[in-house]
Design an enzyme around this catalytic site. Structure first.
Site, PDB file in Angstrom:
ATOM      1  CD  GLU A 136      -3.962  15.668 -13.296  1.00  0.00           C
ATOM      2  OE1 GLU A 136      -3.179  15.558 -12.462  1.00  0.00           O
ATOM      3  OE2 GLU A 136      -4.340  16.799 -13.754  1.00  0.00           O
ATOM      4  NE  ARG A 176      -5.708  16.058  -4.090  1.00  0.00           N
ATOM      5  CZ  ARG A 176      -4.963  16.372  -5.264  1.00  0.00           C
ATOM      6  NH1 ARG A 176      -4.787  15.399  -6.059  1.00  0.00           N
ATOM      7  NH2 ARG A 176      -5.056  17.504  -5.737  1.00  0.00           N
ATOM      8  CG  ASP A 188      -5.667  22.122 -11.714  1.00  0.00           C
ATOM      9  OD1 ASP A 188      -5.656  22.041 -10.555  1.00  0.00           O
ATOM     10  OD2 ASP A 188      -4.873  21.903 -12.423  1.00  0.00           O
ATOM     11  CD  GLU A 232       0.105  23.631 -11.213  1.00  0.00           C
ATOM     12  OE1 GLU A 232      -0.620  23.258 -10.184  1.00  0.00           O
ATOM     13  OE2 GLU A 232      -0.208  23.169 -12.232  1.00  0.00           O
TER      14      GLU A 232
HETATM   15  C1  GCV Z   1      -0.019  16.707  -8.351  1.00  0.00           C
HETATM   16  C2  GCV Z   1      -2.710  19.838 -11.199  1.00  0.00           C
HETATM   17  C3  GCV Z   1      -0.958  19.941 -11.479  1.00  0.00           C
HETATM   18  C4  GCV Z   1      -0.693  18.737 -11.048  1.00  0.00           C
HETATM   19  C5  GCV Z   1      -0.889  18.023  -9.918  1.00  0.00           C
HETATM   20  C6  GCV Z   1      -2.697  17.999  -9.938  1.00  0.00           C
HETATM   21  C7  GCV Z   1      -3.302  17.478  -8.799  1.00  0.00           C
HETATM   22  O1  GCV Z   1      -3.211  19.372 -12.406  1.00  0.00           O
HETATM   23  O2  GCV Z   1      -0.565  20.422 -12.388  1.00  0.00           O
HETATM   24  O3  GCV Z   1       0.974  18.809 -11.275  1.00  0.00           O
HETATM   25  O4  GCV Z   1      -0.566  16.747  -9.430  1.00  0.00           O
HETATM   26  O5  GCV Z   1      -2.933  19.266 -10.131  1.00  0.00           O
HETATM   27  O6  GCV Z   1      -3.775  18.279  -8.073  1.00  0.00           O
HETATM   28  O7  GCV Z   1      -3.336  16.280  -8.182  1.00  0.00           O
END
Ligand code: GCV
Length: 691
Positions: free
Chosen positions: A299, A332, A378, A406
């Site tokens: 990301e 990760r 996710d 989330e």
């Molecule tokens: C910290 C998801 C969340 C992101 C998060 C990501 C991750 O995509 O929406 O906010 O980023 O996971 O676990 O790195």
């Protein structure tokens, strides 16, 4: 004590929870920082409830409770030596291999005395909080001997807290409980007393590690590693007495952004030297520093791919810098293409972690822990367990779960996740009866990592009932075999102490009725049968069925007029089902054998497809969405029966949030049902109102 401190909710450690302990005569024997913490806890409880405490007295005393280190000197107190002998005898009985380790303890009765013995101070601290959980039962004359050791070595929270407020994500990314308890507007929040209270709460549920900044590391946060290390050291000093080690999320580009080097290439000698020197300085300041957490090539975060290196090269670079000091890298596995073309049906985000990491098995250093999200996509309310967890026998693996809600109602909805995590941890990836996910996480010194749900909110977690998720994740990390209902019982008894309740039976029963099945209720009124997402893009709250359907994020449901779901079979789909060991691979491959709750994760099926439950897919969607809203309305009704029986502030906060949950669940129901009715044209067999 400031006015705010006075108002901060005590969560699962209200003074009342210490009544049984605090009214006893307690002898603590041994030395060390964590023994001092035990003494301090006991002394405070005794001051409040009329008990007494001695620290290694040189004279004979009568005690009801002895907390002692096994290696501590002999004492002249007969009661103490009897208690110690009873503990030793109990241990001998358990067997020669029955070591306690750094964090374990044994609890035994010797005559009228309860004894807790440990090999190391942390064991005594965990023993103390076990006594708090037991309450008066710790002093039952018939109490059997118990030995406790954590199943998982690393029981960690990741805070996605930003030091500087992020223009989109705010102070805490995916945070639903106010600001950060560590940081505010670019600086430390400055309330270390609150951090200390947090440490107590975490130790009391078994957490022993925290990373204090977001895995998305921006400019300000990057500097925590170097010229702002002092801010981290201050936090470490407060957490240390509770047995919690501090970890830091770092950017892979640190040699460039902080060190002024032209590259962050893991093969570059200057880069290696920079990490070694920087890490040495970290340990000079924080000798028990836990290590680094890294989100790389994910990301938009920088990573080894920039230099043509792989993730083993990247992780090992940091591992080598940490190894001389005993630190670990949590690297990760959340790596996928977030610029996918939605037209491209051959790319499957669910496959990504396995495709990237499994070929690297055996190449990671011993102090690399690969941190794998529990599911392949996710943190959805329902996903299969990640196949990576069964495919890397030569790598230390940690399972990552999300306590911050989330995708599960953002702490506006009651969604008690204990049963879900328990299901994940008990899952046997090689087939029923085989090793479990918990065995994998325990086996190679991996662990459980949980994204924290805490902020500077007076209830810690926004929704007071979301405190139970934090408590539960710690307890399951300590012992994944615990029954989540029993863990919820513990949380209820601590948070709403029976001795302070007019009707403890009603309170306990009502909380169970509201919380036990709340995860499944949430599942019922949101995305159906494991298909996932369907959330509003960006903030991820509330329904938006096609919100992600034509985006680059790889999270699609492929609903059309005939059917819905993602074909991940080997035969005709993306082949993801083939990433599992044979038993589950075969089960998931077949639409007939696939469990109902995951059907749309693995298969695209017609709306008329008949589930194991006997219902069709379309009728299941209608039924579960109507039922889900009814269940939420019933939750609210139940909660109202507690009015006047519990702390009014807790009552009010939960009541407000239940109003929002009813509204939101209704919106989910109506959008999902209407969407699928319009797509399919199939009416509800029971003729209910669909818009
Ligand atoms: C910290 C998801 C969340 C992101 C998060 C990501 C991750 O995509 O929406 O906010 O980023 O996971 O676990 O790195």
């Amino acid at each position: 004590m400031s006015a705010e401190e006075a108002r901060v909710h005590a969560a699962w450690l209200p003074p009342e929870a210490f009544r049984a302990l605090g009214s006893r005569r307690v002898l603590v024997h041994g030395d060390g920082m964590l023994v001092d913490t035990v003494l301090d806890e006991v002394a405070r409880a005794c001051a409040r409830y009329g008990g007494r405490v001695w620290h290694s007295p040189s004279w004979d005393v009568d005690a009801d409770l002895v907390l002692a280190l096994r290696g501590a000197d002999e004492l002249s107190s007969a009661a103490v030596e009897a208690a110690r002998a009873a503990g030793e005898a109990a241990l001998a009985k358990v067997g020669a291999g029955a070591v306690l380790g750094d964090e374990g303890f044994v609890l035994a009765r010797a005559g009228d005395v309860t004894a807790v013995l440990a090999d190391a101070p942390a064991g005594l601290l965990y023993g103390l909080f076990h006594l708090v959980r037991l309450g008066p039962a710790a002093f039952d004359s018939t109490r059997p001997t118990e030995r406790h050791r954590p199943a998982l070595r690393q029981r960690m929270l990741n805070h996605w807290d930003n030091v500087a407020v992020h223009p989109v994500m705010g102070q805490v990314e995916r945070g639903y409980a106010g600001g950060s308890i560590f940081w505010r507007d670019g600086r430390p929040r400055g309330d270390l007393a609150r951090v200390r209270e947090y440490a107590r709460l975490l130790a009391a549920c078994g957490i022993n590690a925290i990373s204090v900044n977001n895995v998305n590391v921006a400019r300000t946060e990057a500097r925590l590693l170097t010229n702002r290390l002092g801010d981290v050291a201050e936090i470490a000093d407060v957490l240390r007495p509770y047995g919690i080690r501090v970890h830091l999320s770092v950017t892979f580009a640190a040699p460039v952004v902080l060190g002024g080097l032209p590259t962050a290439d893991p093969a570059d000698e200057a880069v290696r030297a920079w990490w070694a020197a920087t890490t040495r300085q970290v340990y000079e300041r924080i000798p028990d520093f836990g290590g680094y957490v890294v989100k790389a090539d994910s990301e938009g975060q920088p990573g080894p791919f920039t230099y043509g290196r792989d993730h083993a090269d990247g992780a090992n670079l940091l591992a080598d810098a940490l190894a001389p000091h005993g630190g670990v890298v949590h690297w990760r596995a959340f790596v996928y293409n977030h610029h996918q073309d939605w037209r491209d049906r051959s790319t499957d985000r669910a496959r990504a972690a396995y495709d990237h990491f499994v070929p690297l098995d055996g190449r990671f250093r011993a102090n690399v822990v690969l941190q794998v999200k529990f599911g392949p996509v996710d943190f959805q309310v329902r996903e299969p367990v990640s196949p990576v967890l069964a495919a890397m026998p030569a790598t230390r693996l940690a399972v990552e779960v999300q306590v911050t809600q989330e995708y599960t109602g953002q702490q506006r909805h009651v969604c008690h996740l204990g049963p879900w995590w328990s299901e994940v941890l008990r899952f046997a990836p090689w087939g029923p009866g085989g090793r479990t996910v918990a065995d994998v996480a325990a086996g190679e010194g991996g662990g459980l990592v949980a994204v924290a749900n805490v902020g500077d909110d007076l209830f810690w977690t926004g929704h007071p009932l979301a405190q139970a998720n934090l408590y539960t994740v710690g307890r399951l990390a300590w012992d994944p075999r615990l029954d989540p209902r029993a863990v919820l019982d513990e949380w209820i008894a601590l948070t709403f102490p029976p001795s302070a309740m007019a009707d403890p039976e009603l309170v306990g029963r009502t909380l169970h009725e509201i919380m036990d099945d709340s995860w499944r209720t949430y599942e019922r009124y949101t995305a159906p049968l494991g298909v996932g997402f369907m959330v509003h893009p960006g903030d991820h709250y509330g329904p938006d069925v096609d919100g992600y359907e034509y985006t680059r994020w790889g999270t699609y449901h492929f609903a059309d007029r005939d059917g819905v779901g993602v074909d991940r079979s080997r035969a005709s789909g993306t082949g993801f089902a083939g990433q599992y060991p044979p038993y589950w691979s075969q089960v998931y491959e077949s639409p007939e054998r696939c469990p109902d709750e995951l059907l749309l994760f693995f298969h695209h099926v017609p709306y008329g497809h008949v589930l194991h439950s006997g219902s069709t897919v379309i009728q299941h969607i209608y039924d579960t969405h109507f039922a889900g809203v009814e269940e939420v309305a019933a939750m609210r009704g139940r909660w109202r029966t507690l009015k006047g029986l519990i702390d009014p502030a807790v009552y009010e906060r939960v009541e407000q949030r239940l109003d929002e949950q009813v509204r939101s669940a209704t919106e989910w129901r109506d959008q999902i049902n209407t969407y699928f009715f319009r797509k399919s044209g199939v009416p509800d067999a029971r003729g209910r109102r669909i818009h």
